[in-house]
Design a protein around this motif. Sequence first.
Motif, short mmCIF file in Angstrom:
data_model
loop_
_atom_site.label_atom_id
_atom_site.label_comp_id
_atom_site.label_asym_id
_atom_site.label_seq_id
_atom_site.Cartn_x
_atom_site.Cartn_y
_atom_site.Cartn_z
N THR A 1 24.94 45.58 53.27
CA THR A 1 25.56 44.54 52.47
C THR A 1 24.97 44.52 51.15
O THR A 1 25.87 44.46 50.01
N LEU A 2 23.91 44.45 51.16
CA LEU A 2 23.20 44.16 49.80
C LEU A 2 23.27 45.72 48.91
O LEU A 2 23.73 45.48 47.49
N GLN A 3 23.38 46.66 49.59
CA GLN A 3 23.89 47.96 48.65
C GLN A 3 25.20 47.67 48.27
O GLN A 3 25.41 48.27 46.87
N ASN A 4 26.08 47.35 49.04
CA ASN A 4 27.47 47.24 48.62
C ASN A 4 27.61 46.07 47.44
O ASN A 4 28.23 46.39 46.56
N VAL A 5 27.01 45.14 47.40
CA VAL A 5 26.83 44.07 46.31
C VAL A 5 26.41 44.76 44.95
O VAL A 5 27.05 44.73 43.99
N VAL A 6 25.25 45.49 45.18
CA VAL A 6 24.66 46.19 44.05
C VAL A 6 25.74 47.11 43.32
O VAL A 6 25.79 47.36 42.16
N LYS A 7 26.26 47.77 44.45
CA LYS A 7 27.52 48.88 43.82
C LYS A 7 28.76 48.26 43.35
O LYS A 7 29.44 49.01 42.79
N GLY A 8 28.75 46.94 43.56
CA GLY A 8 30.16 46.21 43.09
C GLY A 8 31.15 46.41 44.09
O GLY A 8 32.31 46.42 43.86
N GLY A 9 30.92 46.81 45.26
CA GLY A 9 32.09 46.83 46.22
C GLY A 9 32.83 48.14 46.51
O GLY A 9 33.45 48.42 46.88
N ARG A 10 32.29 49.15 45.88
CA ARG A 10 32.52 50.53 45.90
C ARG A 10 32.08 51.13 46.88
O ARG A 10 31.12 51.14 47.39
#
Length: 129
Positions: A120-129
């Motif tokens: 989830t944190l990785q998705n946030v950092v990537k901007g949902g991509r």
Amino acid sequence: MKLFSGSFNLLEQSLNYSSLKQKVISDNISNADTPNYKAKGVNFNSVLDDAIKASMQAYKTDTRHFSFKQSLGTPGVFTKNGQYNHNGNSVDVDKEMSDLASNQIYYNALVDRISGKFQTLQNVVKGGR
């Protein structure tokens, strides 16, 4: 500013508890044939209390105030009572193997949960991509 929420700390403490329990169970199984060996267990409440005390800091306004002390030895580990074998050994291998399996399931669930948190944190950092 806290980068991670308190759930990461809770998951870390839970993994530490599961790891300690795994070590105690494996010690018991490896000493199943040792004469007069007393099986050990892990008390969750004691581990939790030690974790809370470790995270608490006392605000001392006077040099006479007491500070929190860490317990000596491994926190939460106790010696089980009872004797199962004729040689004074108190290890019940069937129970230890059952505890080992349930602890492994608990550990895997914790690892899956913390992995999901990092995903989830990785998705946030990537901007949902």
